[in-house]
Design a protein around this motif. Structure first.
Motif, PDB file in Angstrom:
ATOM      1  N   PHE A  94      10.980  63.662 -13.454  1.00 34.36           N
ATOM      2  CA  PHE A  94      12.075  62.856 -13.646  1.00 34.36           C
ATOM      3  C   PHE A  94      12.110  62.542 -15.277  1.00 34.36           C
ATOM      4  N   TYR A 109      10.964  58.117  -3.235  1.00 32.99           N
ATOM      5  CA  TYR A 109      11.596  58.727  -2.133  1.00 32.99           C
ATOM      6  C   TYR A 109      10.833  58.606  -0.749  1.00 32.99           C
ATOM      7  N   ASN A 136      11.428  64.225  -7.706  1.00 28.79           N
ATOM      8  CA  ASN A 136      12.957  64.440  -8.536  1.00 28.79           C
ATOM      9  C   ASN A 136      12.450  65.218  -9.772  1.00 28.79           C
ATOM     10  N   SER A 149      10.920  51.305  -5.041  1.00 21.88           N
ATOM     11  CA  SER A 149      12.433  50.866  -5.337  1.00 21.88           C
ATOM     12  C   SER A 149      13.304  50.616  -3.975  1.00 21.88           C
ATOM     13  N   ASP A 159       4.836  57.565  -8.648  1.00 22.57           N
ATOM     14  CA  ASP A 159       6.371  57.134  -8.322  1.00 22.57           C
ATOM     15  C   ASP A 159       6.615  57.728  -6.865  1.00 22.57           C
ATOM     16  N   ASN A 195       4.747  62.251  -8.635  1.00 22.05           N
ATOM     17  CA  ASN A 195       6.018  61.934  -8.231  1.00 22.05           C
ATOM     18  C   ASN A 195       6.442  62.899  -6.981  1.00 22.05           C
ATOM     19  N   TYR A 219      16.970  66.384  -3.503  1.00 18.88           N
ATOM     20  CA  TYR A 219      17.499  67.343  -4.746  1.00 18.88           C
ATOM     21  C   TYR A 219      17.078  68.703  -4.126  1.00 18.88           C
ATOM     22  N   LEU A 244       8.038  51.262 -14.067  1.00 22.07           N
ATOM     23  CA  LEU A 244       7.569  52.421 -14.727  1.00 22.07           C
ATOM     24  C   LEU A 244       7.404  52.055 -16.243  1.00 22.07           C
ATOM     25  N   TYR A 279      10.518  59.931 -17.443  1.00 25.35           N
ATOM     26  CA  TYR A 279       9.118  59.550 -17.783  1.00 25.35           C
ATOM     27  C   TYR A 279       8.884  59.935 -19.270  1.00 25.35           C
ATOM     28  N   GLY A 323      12.886  50.670 -10.041  1.00 23.20           N
ATOM     29  CA  GLY A 323      11.632  51.383 -10.229  1.00 23.20           C
ATOM     30  C   GLY A 323      11.371  51.735 -11.611  1.00 23.20           C
ATOM     31  N   ALA A 324      12.611  51.864 -12.258  1.00 20.71           N
ATOM     32  CA  ALA A 324      12.496  52.493 -13.729  1.00 20.71           C
ATOM     33  C   ALA A 324      11.804  51.302 -14.417  1.00 20.71           C
TER      34      ALA A 324
HETATM   35  C1  LIG Z   1      11.816  59.812  -9.301  1.00 21.65           C
HETATM   36  C2  LIG Z   1      12.253  58.557  -9.678  1.00 21.65           C
HETATM   37  N1  LIG Z   1      11.807  57.322 -10.015  1.00 21.65           N
HETATM   38  C3  LIG Z   1      12.526  56.325 -10.313  1.00 21.65           C
HETATM   39  C4  LIG Z   1      13.641  56.283 -10.211  1.00 21.65           C
HETATM   40  C5  LIG Z   1      14.372  54.744 -10.729  1.00 21.65           C
HETATM   41  O1  LIG Z   1      14.925  54.361  -9.811  1.00 21.65           O
HETATM   42  P1  LIG Z   1      15.638  52.771  -9.725  1.00 21.65           P
HETATM   43  O2  LIG Z   1      15.261  52.194 -11.163  1.00 21.65           O
HETATM   44  O3  LIG Z   1      17.050  52.848  -9.549  1.00 21.65           O
HETATM   45  O4  LIG Z   1      14.680  52.030  -8.884  1.00 21.65           O
HETATM   46  C6  LIG Z   1      14.556  57.231  -9.872  1.00 21.65           C
HETATM   47  C7  LIG Z   1      15.987  57.163 -10.043  1.00 21.65           C
HETATM   48  O5  LIG Z   1      16.767  58.416  -9.728  1.00 21.65           O
HETATM   49  C8  LIG Z   1      13.744  58.633  -9.705  1.00 21.65           C
HETATM   50  O6  LIG Z   1      14.671  59.578  -9.510  1.00 21.65           O
END
Ligand SMILES: Cc1ncc(COP(=O)(O)O)c(C=O)c1O
Length: 385
Positions: free
Chosen positions: A122, A201, A170, A229, A198, A166, A320, A101, A125, A97-98
């Protein structure tokens, strides 16, 4: 000599990775630091990956992603949220997912554009915004960690371009309701903002709540890019499998950027996930996750609130919790987490990692600890700090 680009000088390293390595050599340390689930990936998914490799799916695939996986993702959104994304040009598979983004921000930000993001959020960002040439504008949270919509209104300027959402969150575990999110969507419509939502979760929601997909809220569809993700959904963060969905208009420019960064996300993992998504077992896995993490959440919230001076809201999702430690002997999050490590060998992340006004908080991840370990952590914090 300093050869690196000036972009890199503008961002801070992640303190979480440092904490992670600090704890690794210590035998009885317990880490509530890293945001990854400790449960094993489902066996059917692992089998599907072995098969994909053996069947020689080891070459490049299409730039936006394997067609079978894109079509499974589009079907998922239709079935679960009633929203249509085009499998040919509204879905992308990325390296986590990173990367979605990052690529979306690189694609859409012009120099000096402002990005509205929640304080706390997170920690990736704000760094990605700076790397894309944008400016972070922090939105204060309400006392239960939702976006403060009244304050948000006052922060929008003609330079505002993107708002990042989000939920489940997180680091706080907060979830905003559909009507609360609708107020934000309305502001995005009135001010022509792109919403970057995002939702990694989405399956970590507790107490029988159903996840709200922002793209399904009235008015949001045309302007929302959703990041998602498989890292958390199927407990495979090391596979680096993420994805995004949006309208074709919003998605096509992202394809253009992505092709010159990674060409395509890993092929055999895509084949394996496409197969697993169709299996009944994947639904059972989601149910298992919800139950397992809800038990952990209940144990940790109860435990933290039993420590003098600690106040912990019950997170509605993610894995969390985000207690306020300002009533303890160590009222600053950095100090508290240093003491927790030095005196109790417990890794906690200071809230200052997640936003500019977060020194009263620490983040405790229950992603990688059993209920028994949670009880041990509480006992150590209670007796050693
Ligand atoms: C809110 C959030 N977005 C995106 C990610 C990215 O996850 P990944 O790149 O493993 O898909 C994380 C990872 O901890 C996250 O907590």
């Amino acid at each position: 000599m300093n050869f690196h680009s000036d972009k890199l000088s503008k961002i801070e390293p992640s303190g979480i990775r440092e904490l992670f390595s600090k704890a690794q050599g210590i035998p009885d340390a317990i880490s509530l630091g890293i945001g990854a689930p400790d449960i094993h990936a489902p066996k059917e998914l692992k089998e599907a990956l072995k098969t994909a490799v053996d069947e020689n799916f080891n070459s490049y695939d299409q730039t936006p992603g394997n067609p079978g996986l894109r079509s499974a993702i589009a079907r998922k959104y239709k079935n679960e949220y009633g929203v249509e994304y085009s499998e040919s040009d509204g879905v992308i598979v990325t390296c986590g997912g990173a990367q979605l983004l990052y690529t979306a921000l690189q694609t859409y930000l012009k120099a000096g554009d402002e990005v509205l993001l929640q304080d706390p959020c997170f920690l990736t960002y704000p760094r990605q915004v700076v790397l894309a040439g944008g400016k972070n504008v922090w939105i204060p949270s309400t006392s239960n960690f939702k976006i403060d919509v009244e304050k948000l209104k006052g922060l929008i300027t003609e330079k505002s371009r993107v708002i990042i959402l989000n939920f489940p969150s997180n680091p706080t575990g907060a979830v905003m309701t559909k009507s609360e999110l609708k107020a934000i969507v309305d502001l995005a419509v009135d001010n022509n903002l792109i919403i970057l939502s995002d939702e990694v979760y989405e399956y970590y929601t507790f107490d029988d709540q159903k996840h709200i997909h922002v793209g399904a809220i009235d008015g949001a569809y045309e302007r929302t890019i959703t990041a998602n993700s498989f890292s958390k959904t199927y407990a495979v963060p090391g596979w680096r499998m993420g994805y995004g969905v949006a309208t074709s208009d919003l998605m096509k420019p992202i394809y253009g950027y992505h092709g010159f960064v990674v060409a395509n996300a890993t092929t055999p993992t895509q084949i394996a996930i496409a197969k697993y998504m169709q299996m009944e077992e994947s639904k059972e896995f989601q149910k298992f996750i919800r139950e397992e993490f809800q038990n952990r959440r209940d144990a940790i919230v109860k435990g933290l609130n039993s420590i003098e001076g600690v106040k912990c809201e019950k997170p509605s999702g993610s894995f969390y919790c985000y207690p306020d430690i300002s009533g303890t002997k160590y009222p600053d999050g950095e100090e508290y987490s240093n003491k927790a490590f030095d005196l109790a060998k417990v890794v906690l992340v200071p809230g200052t990692e997640f936003g500019p006004t977060q020194s009263n908080y620490i983040r405790a991840s229950f992603g990688s600890v059993s209920v028994k370990q949670i009880e041990e952590v509480i006992e150590r914090l209670r007796t050693k700090l």
